[in-house]
Write an enzyme that holds these catalytic residues in place. Structure first.
Site, mmCIF file in Angstrom:
data_model
loop_
_atom_site.group_PDB
_atom_site.id
_atom_site.type_symbol
_atom_site.label_atom_id
_atom_site.label_comp_id
_atom_site.label_asym_id
_atom_site.label_seq_id
_atom_site.Cartn_x
_atom_site.Cartn_y
_atom_site.Cartn_z
ATOM 1 C CG HIS A 10 -0.353 3.908 13.563
ATOM 2 N ND1 HIS A 10 -1.641 3.780 13.397
ATOM 3 C CD2 HIS A 10 -0.268 4.267 12.433
ATOM 4 C CE1 HIS A 10 -2.265 3.408 12.859
ATOM 5 N NE2 HIS A 10 -1.587 3.768 11.799
ATOM 6 C CG LEU B 47 -6.176 -0.282 1.924
ATOM 7 C CD1 LEU B 47 -6.979 1.445 2.030
ATOM 8 C CD2 LEU B 47 -6.006 -1.208 3.013
ATOM 9 C CD GLN C 295 0.397 2.092 4.572
ATOM 10 O OE1 GLN C 295 -1.230 2.793 5.527
ATOM 11 N NE2 GLN C 295 0.592 2.472 3.322
ATOM 12 C CG PHE C 296 1.764 1.832 10.948
ATOM 13 C CD1 PHE C 296 2.460 1.603 11.143
ATOM 14 C CD2 PHE C 296 1.449 2.500 9.397
ATOM 15 C CE1 PHE C 296 3.002 3.465 10.620
ATOM 16 C CE2 PHE C 296 0.936 3.064 9.575
ATOM 17 C CZ PHE C 296 2.864 3.647 10.449
ATOM 18 C CD GLU D 179 -2.550 -1.504 2.172
ATOM 19 O OE1 GLU D 179 -2.135 -1.385 3.811
ATOM 20 O OE2 GLU D 179 -2.607 -2.746 2.653
ATOM 21 C CD GLU E 157 -3.691 -4.479 4.898
ATOM 22 O OE1 GLU E 157 -5.325 -4.945 5.229
ATOM 23 O OE2 GLU E 157 -3.859 -3.605 5.277
ATOM 24 N N PRO F 113 -4.557 -9.033 9.505
ATOM 25 C CG PRO F 113 -5.239 -7.090 8.296
ATOM 26 C CD PRO F 113 -4.639 -7.934 8.820
HETATM 27 C C1 LIG Z 1 -6.234 -2.777 7.286
HETATM 28 C C2 LIG Z 1 -5.261 -1.411 7.692
HETATM 29 N N1 LIG Z 1 -3.799 -0.822 6.663
HETATM 30 C C3 LIG Z 1 -3.428 -0.718 6.302
HETATM 31 C C4 LIG Z 1 -3.950 1.164 7.365
HETATM 32 C C5 LIG Z 1 -3.296 2.072 7.060
HETATM 33 N N2 LIG Z 1 -4.337 2.926 6.185
HETATM 34 C C6 LIG Z 1 -4.529 4.069 6.805
HETATM 35 S S1 LIG Z 1 -6.258 5.193 5.807
HETATM 36 C C7 LIG Z 1 -5.132 3.696 4.556
HETATM 37 C C8 LIG Z 1 -5.996 4.326 3.627
HETATM 38 C C9 LIG Z 1 -7.510 4.444 3.574
HETATM 39 O O1 LIG Z 1 -8.278 5.001 2.344
HETATM 40 P P1 LIG Z 1 -9.406 4.541 2.091
HETATM 41 O O2 LIG Z 1 -9.877 3.665 2.607
HETATM 42 O O3 LIG Z 1 -9.659 5.528 0.758
HETATM 43 O O4 LIG Z 1 -10.079 5.800 3.333
HETATM 44 P P2 LIG Z 1 -9.683 7.426 2.962
HETATM 45 O O5 LIG Z 1 -8.436 7.698 4.635
HETATM 46 O O6 LIG Z 1 -9.442 8.557 2.624
HETATM 47 O O7 LIG Z 1 -11.086 7.717 4.226
HETATM 48 C C10 LIG Z 1 -4.125 2.786 4.822
HETATM 49 C C11 LIG Z 1 -3.814 2.335 3.688
HETATM 50 C C12 LIG Z 1 -4.924 0.450 7.877
HETATM 51 N N3 LIG Z 1 -5.130 2.117 8.894
HETATM 52 N N4 LIG Z 1 -5.970 0.079 7.941
#
Ligand SMILES: Cc1ncc(C[n+]2csc(CCOP(=O)(O)OP(=O)(O)O)c2C)c(N)n1
Ligand SMILES: [Mg+2]
Lengths: 362, 322
Positions: free
Chosen positions: B126, B55, B79-80, B26, B57, B86
């Site tokens: 995180h 997105l 990412q973290f 990601e 995992e 998952p």
């Molecule tokens: C399971 C998971 N993977 C990765 C992340 C890191 N992360 C936080 S926000 C984000 C993007 C989210 O995009 P979207 O679903 O479009 O929501 P938005 O932030 O645009 O509101 C990511 C990859 C996370 N919080 N949870």
């Protein structure tokens, strides 16, 4: 049903006012009185002001990473107008308007983003779960709550949210499928702000839109203009009616644009152009709503004065969060289990011994 | 170089050398990852080799396995720490056991890398240290560097390994430590700990961001007249029993420092090793200086949970005085 009239297969978008605030779809205009329109506009202004202040508090080092809602206010404010006290809200982390409508205080939100779990307690918000940082995972909880509502024959609806990126997670598919199989009264909203951090939605999916994913689960779906408060309101009204009547879940794609950074740790200039941002500005939900209000001449207050009142009130809530009881050692332990196991009690008292030793060395 | 730069450098060297290496995750491609570990690599090697994935995992790891089984050598990024779960099913049900299930017919040359650990005032999910979960899975190797030099050498070895590697990167010191690191390719063997300081009174074992905290504690110990042997584990599994045992035989005492909760942890494993391999040499009860068995508190409470030089020194002194 508007869900039938705006078939995601045809990639239609449900919209009621245009960028100039002019009604282009009078037939489907929801029945909302002027006073409520003004109230909704104020709620959007309030949310935006709170976000702007949160970003600035973060810059001053008084709060940690914060994900602003800027540009997406119409969606959750509209949801907030429709959601009732007894309805459930299962949020992601970008629905400020709906949280506030549910009774969450800004103080709690600030407290959470200052790094204090007490901010997730939501003392005055009934039937609302804490923010869900792991993307998409909470959608399953919404489906489960929906089952429970049916089981108990309750008159309740679940509102849950994710982003465009969230639709790629397996849990998204599973939640929609379970909710559909169970006819669970769940309104799934995808806030398509066109980005998942740096990844544009065109690299997230090959679907022509996100609402069309509803087809796979045999449930109604609609792509609505998420920057059009009236369209969102109409969509939520119909969705809630449909769910309450026992028909099961619906999927609403709220098409919007994330005007700000993903969070305060992100720099969008790395991955999108100024031109695109200027283009995005044209659809700003607050500007559109304001034009609508001005066209109708239904609000005469001085906006600057109102904003000033908001700022004072928001700053007051921020101070309260800042002056919240300092974090104590027992706050780390106390809710890990209903009854703290002896082993944890011992870990705590050993740490207290260490603190005594530390004190004695000063 | 910083750890971020050193890992980037290792990836760069391997991408140039081996056309079968692909990198994705990601935000990993165009942006170069949220911590910029893969910055510039897409530009240099193209978007079919370094790219953003959707997105998910479980999909990142599951597809990575498919690639690894069919001629590629994927290095995937999660990412973290808190978002690796998952993918847990893919790791435990497939990645770890494909070689065994096919009786050696298929190898799994893949690296799953992610930032881990606390101390950066991050949001929920995180700040976690899940090394024990992964080290508990037969078939998986778990590597954690503590310096830029080690990060580069271990990453090269990880990519060259035909076994699947979980490579955990201590995000707290991603940029905090700068070190001269050779530009050329070099590797550091997986499975070998490193003695960072020799000593006679007590063995301290740590890894990742805790090494730096231990080094500060060592200064305090020295002032108190305590001679500490500090070991950087570098690989969680296969764990370097020999280095640990030899040291404990010499010092008669072991203190383990890590960020994760204490119970059922790498600390527990190390104590088992000390007991099993050097029982008769022990002069004091082994000690774990680790997190409480609680959820990592959010930023305001994190200082209670994190191990500090002072706390490490306190436990070293108590162990030596026992
Ligand atoms: C399971 C998971 N993977 C990765 C992340 C890191 N992360 C936080 S926000 C984000 C993007 C989210 O995009 P979207 O679903 O479009 O929501 P938005 O932030 O645009 O509101 C990511 C990859 C996370 N919080 N949870
Ligand atoms: Mg998004």
């Amino acid at each position: 049903m508007i869900f039938k009239d705006f078939d995601p297969k045809e990639d239609k978008i449900f919209r009621i006012i245009d960028n100039e605030g002019v009604v282009i779809n009078n037939e489907l205009m929801p029945d909302i009185d002027d006073e409520t329109v003004v109230k909704a506009y104020k709620a959007m202004l309030y949310a935006r002001t709170a976000d702007e202040m949160a970003v600035s508090y973060q810059r001053q080092g008084r709060m940690y990473t914060y994900p602003p809602n800027i540009g997406q206010e119409a969606i959750s404010v509209a949801a907030g107008m429709i959601i009732r006290e007894k309805d459930w809200l299962v949020p992601a982390f970008r629905e400020l308007g709906a949280w506030l409508a549910k009774g969450v205080s800004l103080k709690e939100i600030f407290l959470y983003y200052m790094g204090n779990e007490e901010g997730s307690n939501f003392k005055n918000a009934n039937h609302m779960l804490p923010f869900s940082v792991p993307i998409g995972t909470h959608l399953l909880h919404a489906a489960g709550i929906g089952y429970s509502i049916n089981y108990h024959k309750k008159d309740e609806v679940v509102f849950t949210f994710t982003g465009d990126g969230g639709t790629s997670e397996g849990d998204f598919a599973e939640a929609l499928n379970f909710a559909a199989v169970w006819k669970a009264p769940v309104i799934f909203t995808v806030q398509n702000n066109q980005y998942a951090i740096s990844v544009p939605v065109r690299n997230q999916t090959k679907s022509i839109n996100l609402a069309i994913k509803s087809y796979a689960y045999g449930i109604p779906g609609i792509k609505a203009d998420g920057n059009d408060f009236f369209a969102m309101c109409a969509a939520y009204k119909q969705a809630a009616g449909y769910a309450k009547a026992g028909n099961g879940p619906v999927l609403i794609e709220a098409f919007t644009y994330r005007k700000g950074a993903h969070t305060t740790s992100d720099d969008p200039s790395k991955y999108r152009s100024k031109d695109e941002e200027i283009e995005g500005e044209k659809t700003d939900p607050l500007k559109r709503m304001k034009k609508f209000i001005d066209n109708k001449g239904i609000w005469k207050e001085d906006e600057e004065k109102l904003l000033e009142e908001f700022r004072i009130e928001i700053d007051q809530q921020f101070s309260e969060a800042e002056n919240f009881t300092p974090y104590r050692l027992e706050d780390v332990f106390q809710y890990t289990y209903v009854d703290l196991p002896d082993d944890l009690k011992k870990q705590k008292s050993e740490y207290e011994q260490f603190l005594k030793w530390k004190e004695s060395r000063k | 170089m910083t750890i971020v730069q050193a890992i980037n450098n290792a990836l760069d060297i391997k991408l140039a050398e081996d056309k079968n290496i692909v990198i994705y995750g990601e935000d990993t491609g165009f942006e170069g990852g949220v911590f910029r570990v893969t910055e510039g690599l897409q530009k240099k090697y193209g978007a079919d080799r370094v790219f953003d994935s959707p997105l998910a995992e479980s999909a990142i790891v599951g597809t990575g396995l498919g690639m690894a089984l069919s001629g590629l050598r994927p290095v995937v990024e999660l990412q973290f720490d808190g978002f690796t779960y998952p993918a847990f099913d893919q790791i435990i049900s497939h990645v770890s056991r494909m070689h065994n299930r096919t009786r050696g017919k298929y190898k799994v040359p893949m690296v799953i890398r992610f930032p881990y650990g606390g101390g950066i005032n991050a949001l929920e999910h995180h700040s976690e240290s899940p090394e024990a979960f992964y080290a508990h899975i037969p078939g998986i190797k778990v590597v954690i560097p503590s310096t830029p030099h080690d990060a580069k050498g271990l990453m090269i070895s990880a990519i060259e390994s035909d076994d699947p590697i979980i490579f955990m990167e201590p995000k707290r010191i991603y940029r905090a430590i700068k070190q001269e690191v050779a530009d050329d390719k070099f590797s550091i063997p997986i499975g070998k700990a490193k003695v960072l300081a020799e000593g006679t009174d007590v063995t301290v074992v740590a890894f990742g961001a805790m090494i730096r905290e231990c080094q500060k504690a060592l200064v305090m110990a020295k002032e108190a007249g305590i001679s500490v042997e500090l070991i950087d584990l570098r690989t969680i599994y296969p764990i370097d029993k020999e280095t640990i045992t030899r040291s404990v035989e010499k010092t008669g005492r072991i203190v383990i420092v890590a960020e994760a909760p204490t119970g059922f942890s790498v600390g527990a494993e190390l104590i088992a090793i000390a007991n099993e391999e050097a029982f008769l040499h022990l002069e004091a009860p082994p000690k774990r200086v680790m997190g409480f068995d609680t959820i990592v508190p959010l930023a305001r409470g994190e200082h209670f949970f994190m191990q500090t030089p002072e706390k490490i020194f306190y436990e070293i002194e108590r162990t030596v005085k026992f």
